[in-house]
Scaffold this motif. Structure first.
Motif, short mmCIF file in Angstrom:
data_model
loop_
_atom_site.label_atom_id
_atom_site.label_comp_id
_atom_site.label_asym_id
_atom_site.label_seq_id
_atom_site.Cartn_x
_atom_site.Cartn_y
_atom_site.Cartn_z
N ILE A 189 -10.14 33.82 23.60
CA ILE A 189 -10.07 35.28 23.51
C ILE A 189 -9.18 35.70 22.35
O ILE A 189 -9.52 36.58 21.56
N PHE A 190 -8.01 35.05 22.20
CA PHE A 190 -7.10 35.36 21.09
C PHE A 190 -7.77 35.09 19.75
O PHE A 190 -7.64 35.87 18.81
N ARG A 191 -8.49 33.97 19.65
CA ARG A 191 -9.18 33.61 18.41
C ARG A 191 -10.24 34.66 18.07
O ARG A 191 -10.35 35.12 16.94
N LEU A 192 -11.02 35.05 19.08
CA LEU A 192 -12.07 36.06 18.89
C LEU A 192 -11.47 37.40 18.47
O LEU A 192 -11.95 38.04 17.52
N LEU A 193 -10.41 37.82 19.15
CA LEU A 193 -9.77 39.09 18.80
C LEU A 193 -9.20 39.06 17.39
O LEU A 193 -9.33 40.04 16.64
N SER A 194 -8.58 37.97 17.02
CA SER A 194 -8.00 37.85 15.68
C SER A 194 -9.08 38.04 14.62
O SER A 194 -8.90 38.76 13.62
N LYS A 195 -10.22 37.41 14.83
CA LYS A 195 -11.35 37.53 13.90
C LYS A 195 -11.86 38.98 13.85
O LYS A 195 -12.12 39.53 12.77
N LEU A 196 -11.96 39.62 15.03
CA LEU A 196 -12.48 41.00 15.08
C LEU A 196 -11.50 42.01 14.50
O LEU A 196 -11.92 43.01 13.90
N TRP A 197 -10.18 41.81 14.68
CA TRP A 197 -9.20 42.73 14.06
C TRP A 197 -9.39 42.72 12.55
O TRP A 197 -9.41 43.77 11.91
N LYS A 198 -9.52 41.51 11.97
CA LYS A 198 -9.68 41.40 10.52
C LYS A 198 -10.98 42.04 10.06
O LYS A 198 -11.03 42.74 9.05
N LYS A 199 -12.05 41.79 10.80
CA LYS A 199 -13.36 42.35 10.46
C LYS A 199 -13.33 43.87 10.49
O LYS A 199 -13.80 44.54 9.57
N LEU A 200 -12.73 44.44 11.54
CA LEU A 200 -12.65 45.89 11.68
C LEU A 200 -11.75 46.49 10.59
O LEU A 200 -12.09 47.52 10.00
N ALA A 201 -10.62 45.85 10.31
CA ALA A 201 -9.72 46.35 9.27
C ALA A 201 -10.42 46.39 7.93
O ALA A 201 -10.32 47.37 7.18
N LYS A 202 -11.18 45.34 7.62
CA LYS A 202 -11.91 45.28 6.35
C LYS A 202 -12.96 46.38 6.29
O LYS A 202 -13.09 47.07 5.27
N ARG A 203 -13.71 46.56 7.36
CA ARG A 203 -14.76 47.59 7.39
C ARG A 203 -14.17 49.00 7.29
O ARG A 203 -14.72 49.86 6.60
N SER A 221 -14.75 51.68 4.19
CA SER A 221 -15.38 52.98 4.45
C SER A 221 -14.47 54.13 4.05
O SER A 221 -14.94 55.16 3.59
N SER A 222 -13.17 53.97 4.22
CA SER A 222 -12.25 55.07 3.84
C SER A 222 -12.11 55.16 2.33
O SER A 222 -11.90 56.23 1.80
N SER A 223 -12.22 54.03 1.63
CA SER A 223 -12.12 54.09 0.18
C SER A 223 -13.39 54.64 -0.47
O SER A 223 -13.35 55.15 -1.57
N SER A 224 -14.53 54.52 0.23
CA SER A 224 -15.78 55.04 -0.33
C SER A 224 -15.97 56.52 -0.08
O SER A 224 -16.88 57.13 -0.59
#
Length: 123
Positions: free
Chosen positions: A101-115, A119-122
């Motif tokens: 669960i920690f591994r999955l969340l870590s990956k998703l935090w990074k993915k969401l932060a990047k997205r 989107s805010s810069s565009s």
């Protein structure tokens, strides 16, 4: 590095906060979790968690998942942009180990932060 507390101002507290995120959110999806993010006017990210009885039957499992999500958020909050995040738990997450669960969340935090950053810069 700033403090790693999880105080009241880091939480989505009212139904209107949740509805604001659900409308026009940026998703980060996995088979067991969906993270929805939307930029906010605060100087920090905020977190809301939804775990339905339909997807996770036992209360102690729902509580364990919420604890793990909050802990992961607390440790990763300084890498996240200023967004409101709602974590939606899907069926089957309660069968995963804490490490998975920690591994999955870590990956998703990074993915969401990047997205959310792109989107805010565009705009």
């Amino acid at each position: 590095m700033g403090s790693t507390h999880f105080s009241r101002e880091l939480r989505l507290l009212t139904p209107s906060h949740f509805e604001n995120v659900f409308s026009n959110a940026i998703p980060a999806v996995s088979p067991f979790l969906t993270l929805l993010g939307k930029s906010n006017q605060c100087e920090h990210p905020r977190l809301g968690i939804t775990v339905s009885k339909k997807n996770v039957r036992k209360a102690h499992d729902r509580n364990r998942l919420k604890r793990l999500i909050r802990e992961s958020f607390r440790l990763n909050q300084h890498e996240l942009p200023h967004i409101d995040i709602v974590v939606v738990v899907k069926r089957g997450l309660d069968e995963q180990s804490n490490e998975e669960i920690f591994r999955l969340l870590s990956k998703l935090w990074k993915k969401l932060a990047k997205r959310c950053d792109t989107s805010s810069s565009s705009q």
